[in-house]
Design a protein around this motif. Structure first.
Motif, PDB file in Angstrom:
ATOM      1  N   ASN A   1      38.957  25.661  46.421  1.00 46.63           N
ATOM      2  CA  ASN A   1      38.038  24.801  45.660  1.00 46.63           C
ATOM      3  C   ASN A   1      37.296  25.587  44.595  1.00 46.63           C
ATOM      4  O   ASN A   1      37.061  25.096  43.495  1.00 46.63           O
ATOM      5  CB  ASN A   1      37.014  24.148  46.589  1.00 46.63           C
ATOM      6  CG  ASN A   1      37.642  23.061  47.434  1.00 46.63           C
ATOM      7  OD1 ASN A   1      38.730  22.604  47.145  1.00 46.63           O
ATOM      8  ND2 ASN A   1      36.964  22.667  48.501  1.00 46.63           N
ATOM      9  N   LYS A   2      36.940  26.795  44.941  1.00 44.47           N
ATOM     10  CA  LYS A   2      36.212  27.651  43.995  1.00 44.47           C
ATOM     11  C   LYS A   2      37.081  27.909  42.759  1.00 44.47           C
ATOM     12  O   LYS A   2      36.602  27.878  41.630  1.00 44.47           O
ATOM     13  CB  LYS A   2      35.891  28.981  44.687  1.00 44.47           C
ATOM     14  CG  LYS A   2      34.888  29.833  43.947  1.00 44.47           C
ATOM     15  CD  LYS A   2      34.463  31.017  44.776  1.00 44.47           C
ATOM     16  CE  LYS A   2      33.367  31.758  44.079  1.00 44.47           C
ATOM     17  NZ  LYS A   2      32.773  32.784  44.907  1.00 44.47           N
TER      18      LYS A   2
ATOM     19  N   LYS B   1      39.568  25.969  41.718  1.00 41.31           N
ATOM     20  CA  LYS B   1      39.747  24.723  40.963  1.00 41.31           C
ATOM     21  C   LYS B   1      38.490  24.365  40.180  1.00 41.31           C
ATOM     22  O   LYS B   1      38.551  23.925  39.047  1.00 41.31           O
ATOM     23  CB  LYS B   1      40.083  23.575  41.921  1.00 41.31           C
ATOM     24  CG  LYS B   1      41.514  23.588  42.388  1.00 41.31           C
ATOM     25  CD  LYS B   1      41.732  22.434  43.325  1.00 41.31           C
ATOM     26  CE  LYS B   1      42.971  22.653  44.184  1.00 41.31           C
ATOM     27  NZ  LYS B   1      42.935  21.861  45.406  1.00 41.31           N
ATOM     28  N   ARG B   2      37.322  24.566  40.826  1.00 42.95           N
ATOM     29  CA  ARG B   2      36.056  24.179  40.217  1.00 42.95           C
ATOM     30  C   ARG B   2      35.807  24.939  38.920  1.00 42.95           C
ATOM     31  O   ARG B   2      35.316  24.412  37.953  1.00 42.95           O
ATOM     32  CB  ARG B   2      34.918  24.437  41.207  1.00 42.95           C
ATOM     33  CG  ARG B   2      33.734  23.504  41.027  1.00 42.95           C
ATOM     34  CD  ARG B   2      32.641  23.829  42.038  1.00 42.95           C
ATOM     35  NE  ARG B   2      33.132  23.884  43.402  1.00 42.95           N
ATOM     36  CZ  ARG B   2      32.737  24.795  44.291  1.00 42.95           C
ATOM     37  NH1 ARG B   2      31.886  25.724  43.962  1.00 42.95           N
ATOM     38  NH2 ARG B   2      33.201  24.776  45.523  1.00 42.95           N
TER      39      ARG B   2
END
Lengths: 149, 142
Positions: free
Chosen positions: B50-51, B53-54
């Motif tokens: 997620n990190k 992608k974010r």
């Protein structure tokens, strides 16, 4: 203990340099971290419950609007695709007009439009002829006119 | 796995909340420790993914970012050689890093690791050997 010895033996055989480095965990936590952790987790859990907006993807409340939206989008896509403007070449336009009778033109209209051009030409020709006849009839020398100019 | 204390704290909290919610589905075939470890492992991978992608950053840059973060992390207390070891570990692919940490720091058995990571013992042994070789070379070179 046996497992630990095995790990160290294995490590020494594969990586002798690494096996000499002291094995220690240097990651620490803030003071009283574990004491306040249960409270933090309970609060977080409660907050997530308050703001947790969940829905069932297969319920009719979701399926009906979603499928309607999908149909509308498909229709927009379909109509947009059919009304795409295409640029025609001159040859294609001629073929359309002549062979496919795309535009039907009345012969009378063509004659009418073209007769104006013919009349204009006639007028120009007759005017020139009149000037020449006038010069001949009055026996006027063209050089005298040029001299006067 | 996630290096920075704030991130680790986040992963711990999510893991424990998920474990609490999933407790009714917990089958006693597995040990509670193994089950918790599996949730934590999955959450760490999800967190890192997620990190990435974010912030639209490639996976290699996440590890580079973590490598820089460890130096400024006030909760990391290792000396120079320990820091070098951590940086070497961060050069490994995520799953290999997990395998190395489990074996080297946690001293887990391959059978336990296989249960947690849903991988065969043979694959884990190969992965650990490869990880150790890479780390050895990194430390020698730098």
């Amino acid at each position: 203990m046996e497992n630990k010895n095995n790990i160290e033996e294995e490590l020494e055989s594969i990586a002798p340099f690494l096996s000499k480095i002291k094995k220690e965990n240097n990651f620490s936590t803030p003071l009283n971290y574990f004491e306040i952790l249960p409270e933090v987790i309970v609060n977080r859990s409660l907050n997530s419950k308050l703001f947790n907006f969940s829905f069932n993807k297969f319920s009719k409340h979701f399926l009906i609007p979603a499928s309607s939206l999908a149909v509308i989008l498909l229709m927009i896509f379909y109509f947009n695709r059919n009304t795409t403007e295409a640029e025609l070449t001159n040859e294609q336009i001629t073929n359309l007009i002549i062979n496919d009778e795309y535009i039907k033109i009345d012969d009378y209209l063509v004659y009418d439009a073209y007769s104006e051009v013919l009349d204009e030409e006639k007028k120009t020709t007759s005017t020139t002829d009149e000037y020449i006849n006038y010069l001949i009839e009055n026996d006027i020398d063209i050089n005298s006119i040029i001299d006067e100019l | 796995m996630v290096i920075v204390h704030e991130d680790a704290d986040d992963v711990v909290q999510i893991t424990l909340i998920k474990a609490w919610k999933g407790l009714p589905n917990f089958k006693e075939e597995a040990k509670l420790y193994t089950w918790l470890y599996r949730i934590a492992t999955n959450e760490s991978f999800t967190f890192l993914s997620n990190k990435r992608k974010r912030f639209f950053i490639p996976i290699v840059d996440v590890e580079r970012e973590l490598s820089q973060a460890i130096e400024s992390d006030e909760f990391y207390t290792g000396d120079e050689i320990q820091l070098k070891l951590q940086k070497a570990i961060l050069t490994l692919p995520q799953k290999q890093r997990m395998v190395f940490n489990m074996k080297y720091y946690e001293e887990m058995k391959y059978e336990e690791m296989a249960e947690i990571l849903s991988t065969s013992v043979g694959a884990l042994k190969a992965s650990y050997h490869l990880a150790v070789k890479k780390i050895e070379n990194f430390i020698k070179e730098v």
